[in-house]
Design an enzyme around this catalytic site. Structure first.
Site, PDB file in Angstrom:
ATOM      1  N   SER A 178       0.819  -1.214   0.000  1.00 31.96           N
ATOM      2  CA  SER A 178       0.000   0.000   0.000  1.00 31.96           C
ATOM      3  C   SER A 178       0.850   1.259   0.000  1.00 31.96           C
ATOM      4  CB  SER A 178      -0.954   0.000   1.193  1.00 31.96           C
ATOM      5  OG  SER A 178      -0.246  -0.213   2.373  1.00 31.96           O
TER       6      SER A 178
ATOM      7  N   HIS B   7      -1.989  -2.879  -6.721  1.00 33.89           N
ATOM      8  CA  HIS B   7      -2.555  -2.430  -5.448  1.00 33.89           C
ATOM      9  C   HIS B   7      -4.071  -2.519  -5.486  1.00 33.89           C
ATOM     10  CE1 HIS B   7      -3.037   1.128  -2.423  1.00 33.89           C
ATOM     11  NE2 HIS B   7      -3.164  -0.038  -1.829  1.00 33.89           N
TER      12      HIS B   7
ATOM     13  N   GLU C  19      -4.768  -0.155  -8.571  1.00 35.32           N
ATOM     14  CA  GLU C  19      -3.708   0.800  -8.900  1.00 35.32           C
ATOM     15  C   GLU C  19      -2.476   0.025  -9.377  1.00 35.32           C
ATOM     16  OE1 GLU C  19      -2.394   3.117  -5.386  1.00 35.32           O
ATOM     17  OE2 GLU C  19      -2.600   4.837  -6.719  1.00 35.32           O
TER      18      GLU C  19
ATOM     19  N   ASN D  99      -3.071   6.150  -1.418  1.00 33.89           N
ATOM     20  CA  ASN D  99      -2.766   6.330   0.002  1.00 33.89           C
ATOM     21  C   ASN D  99      -2.058   7.642   0.292  1.00 33.89           C
ATOM     22  OD1 ASN D  99      -4.102   4.161   1.041  1.00 33.89           O
ATOM     23  ND2 ASN D  99      -2.434   2.747   0.586  1.00 33.89           N
TER      24      ASN D  99
HETATM   25  N1  3HC Z   1     -17.580  -9.438  -0.212  1.00 32.38           N
HETATM   26  C1  3HC Z   1     -18.706  -9.450  -0.953  1.00 32.38           C
HETATM   27  N2  3HC Z   1     -19.646  -8.494  -0.885  1.00 32.38           N
HETATM   28  C2  3HC Z   1     -19.442  -7.474  -0.017  1.00 32.38           C
HETATM   29  C3  3HC Z   1     -18.292  -7.393   0.796  1.00 32.38           C
HETATM   30  C4  3HC Z   1     -17.344  -8.438   0.670  1.00 32.38           C
HETATM   31  N3  3HC Z   1     -16.213  -8.453   1.384  1.00 32.38           N
HETATM   32  N4  3HC Z   1     -18.377  -6.248   1.529  1.00 32.38           N
HETATM   33  C5  3HC Z   1     -19.521  -5.658   1.181  1.00 32.38           C
HETATM   34  N5  3HC Z   1     -20.174  -6.397   0.263  1.00 32.38           N
HETATM   35  C6  3HC Z   1     -21.416  -6.085  -0.411  1.00 32.38           C
HETATM   36  C7  3HC Z   1     -22.599  -6.222   0.540  1.00 32.38           C
HETATM   37  O1  3HC Z   1     -23.097  -7.548   0.568  1.00 32.38           O
HETATM   38  C8  3HC Z   1     -23.608  -5.258  -0.061  1.00 32.38           C
HETATM   39  O2  3HC Z   1     -24.335  -5.850  -1.099  1.00 32.38           O
HETATM   40  P1  3HC Z   1     -25.834  -5.304  -1.443  1.00 32.38           P
HETATM   41  O3  3HC Z   1     -25.690  -3.844  -1.739  1.00 32.38           O
HETATM   42  O4  3HC Z   1     -26.250  -6.108  -2.620  1.00 32.38           O
HETATM   43  O5  3HC Z   1     -26.597  -5.581  -0.196  1.00 32.38           O
HETATM   44  C9  3HC Z   1     -22.734  -4.191  -0.667  1.00 32.38           C
HETATM   45  O6  3HC Z   1     -21.417  -4.731  -0.809  1.00 32.38           O
HETATM   46  C10 3HC Z   1     -22.708  -3.007   0.231  1.00 32.38           C
HETATM   47  O7  3HC Z   1     -22.293  -3.448   1.532  1.00 32.38           O
HETATM   48  P2  3HC Z   1     -22.997  -3.024   2.906  1.00 32.38           P
HETATM   49  O8  3HC Z   1     -24.458  -2.832   2.698  1.00 32.38           O
HETATM   50  O9  3HC Z   1     -22.517  -3.959   3.960  1.00 32.38           O
HETATM   51  O10 3HC Z   1     -22.372  -1.666   3.319  1.00 32.38           O
HETATM   52  P3  3HC Z   1     -22.021  -0.439   2.450  1.00 32.38           P
HETATM   53  O11 3HC Z   1     -23.120  -0.084   1.514  1.00 32.38           O
HETATM   54  O12 3HC Z   1     -21.514   0.577   3.397  1.00 32.38           O
HETATM   55  O13 3HC Z   1     -20.803  -0.934   1.554  1.00 32.38           O
HETATM   56  C11 3HC Z   1     -18.491  -0.933   1.304  1.00 32.38           C
HETATM   57  C12 3HC Z   1     -19.655  -1.429   2.128  1.00 32.38           C
HETATM   58  C13 3HC Z   1     -18.536  -1.592  -0.069  1.00 32.38           C
HETATM   59  C14 3HC Z   1     -17.250  -1.334   2.045  1.00 32.38           C
HETATM   60  C15 3HC Z   1     -18.660   0.625   1.123  1.00 32.38           C
HETATM   61  O14 3HC Z   1     -18.932   1.225   2.344  1.00 32.38           O
HETATM   62  C16 3HC Z   1     -17.424   1.244   0.556  1.00 32.38           C
HETATM   63  O15 3HC Z   1     -17.194   1.236  -0.647  1.00 32.38           O
HETATM   64  N6  3HC Z   1     -16.588   1.850   1.449  1.00 32.38           N
HETATM   65  C17 3HC Z   1     -15.335   2.476   1.066  1.00 32.38           C
HETATM   66  C18 3HC Z   1     -14.293   1.415   0.962  1.00 32.38           C
HETATM   67  C19 3HC Z   1     -12.978   1.971   0.516  1.00 32.38           C
HETATM   68  O16 3HC Z   1     -12.773   3.154   0.344  1.00 32.38           O
HETATM   69  N7  3HC Z   1     -12.021   1.080   0.336  1.00 32.38           N
HETATM   70  C20 3HC Z   1     -10.681   1.453  -0.023  1.00 32.38           C
HETATM   71  C21 3HC Z   1      -9.881   1.594   1.213  1.00 32.38           C
HETATM   72  S1  3HC Z   1      -8.226   2.061   0.864  1.00 32.38           S
HETATM   73  C22 3HC Z   1      -7.463   0.642   0.465  1.00 32.38           C
HETATM   74  O17 3HC Z   1      -8.006  -0.430   0.467  1.00 32.38           O
HETATM   75  C23 3HC Z   1      -6.018   0.782   0.154  1.00 32.38           C
HETATM   76  C24 3HC Z   1      -5.162   0.107   1.204  1.00 32.38           C
HETATM   77  O18 3HC Z   1      -3.852   0.121   0.722  1.00 32.38           O
HETATM   78  C25 3HC Z   1      -5.232   0.769   2.550  1.00 32.38           C
END
Ligand code: 3HC
Length: 287
Positions: free
Chosen positions: A124, A145, A157, A195
């Protein structure tokens, strides 16, 4: 030279944690055979549990049926033996964010797989160039990434190291696109695009809370409603893992100076063992 995408059938994933298991899942979902390797059997099993949970959610929402979910799991072979990756056509590393550990993995992989196998790192914030320097063939190393949660996030990425060949970069894009993702490219500068920008945002959210600008819920609501992002900074920190955020912030701080200093409260929470969703307590409480 690395193989063309047409010749890529078997994917190696090193590390069966949140990111590694997610990468194994999306690769198997796209029809690849996958070898998922971790150092202990318990970690491999926990990787399979995450995959099964995630597939269960996809079945619940009707994205795939149960038969397909079973077929995905069947395409993934778990192992603790690095040599089991020897017949892979492309390998993605997703182990802990520790340069020494990553370099050891890459040195081992360099000897374990054919010369024309692309080696991707899911780092990351660490330098792809430094990771690649542990190999005799740094031209075949690139950053791949993925974002958390891997099965849901649409982007990957691609990070270009100092010695990454054009062919390796091209294959990285083509592979990620074949997994149904969209890609963008970043030079091997600390934090890349995501990041470098995300971590100061998260740290500023934590500082704003610590300095009493608003309640944590209102900081998250404000950023969600005010800027149309799915999660506010404190929620997102908990989702990613506070330890991951702290480590990434420390790397950026070290490389880029004071404007990247991690928030005091982030450090205090990590010291207290409150790492977010994964420990049940971060800025919020989780079941
Ligand atoms: N596997 C499969 N499906 C998943 C899942 C998983 N691990 N996590 C969530 N889902 C699905 C849910 O089942 C749900 O499906 P539905 O809409 O059909 O019911 C859908 O995704 C939405 O999930 P939730 O209803 O539980 O909750 P949210 O609507 O809040 O969505 C989220 C969850 C997809 C995580 C959303 O909040 C999101 O996009 N958050 C931002 C995440 C983000 O920014 N990630 C990047 C972080 S930075 C990174 O990773 C870089 C690293 O280097 C640090």
């Amino acid at each position: 030279m690395v193989r063309e995408l047409d010749a890529v059938e078997r994917i190696g994933v090193v590390g069966a944690g949140t990111m590694g298991s997610g990468i194994a899942q999306v690769a198997a979902t796209s029809g690849y055979d996958v070898v998922m390797r971790d150092v202990e059997e318990a970690f491999v099993e926990s990787g399979f549990e995450s995959i099964e949970n995630s597939l269960g959610r996809l079945v619940d929402r009707g994205s795939i049926d149960e038969e397909e979910a079973d077929a995905v799991v069947d395409r993934i072979e778990g192992t603790t033996d690095l040599a089991a990756l020897s017949d892979c056509d492309l390998v993605v590393e997703a182990v802990v964010e520790d340069m020494d550990v990553k370099q050891d993995v890459f040195a081992d992989l360099d000897g374990a797989v054919d010369r024309d196998v692309l080696l991707g790192t899911n780092t990351s914030t660490l330098s792809v160039t430094t990771i690649a320097s542990a190999t005799d063939h740094p031209d075949r190393v690139v950053g791949l990434h993925f974002m958390n949660p891997v099965p849901v996030m649409e982007g990957v990425e691609v990070v270009v190291g100092e010695k990454s060949s054009d062919g390796a970069v091209e294959l990285a894009h083509a592979f990620a696109e074949d997994l149904g993702k969209e890609t963008w490219e970043a030079d091997d500068k600390p934090g890349f695009v995501t990041n470098r920008i995300l971590m100061p945002w998260i740290n500023e959210g934590i500082r704003a809370f610590d300095e009493g600008v608003a309640t944590k819920a209102d900081i998250d609501r404000g950023m969600k409603l005010g800027t149309n992002v799915p999660m506010g900074p404190l929620e997102l920190a908990d989702h990613v893992g506070l330890d991951v955020c702290l480590h990434a912030s420390e790397t950026l701080h070290e490389e880029l100076g004071d404007r990247y200093k991690p928030a005091y409260l982030l450090k205090r929470k990590v010291d207290a063992g409150d790492l977010g969703k994964k420990t049940g307590t971060g800025f919020y409480e989780y079941d």
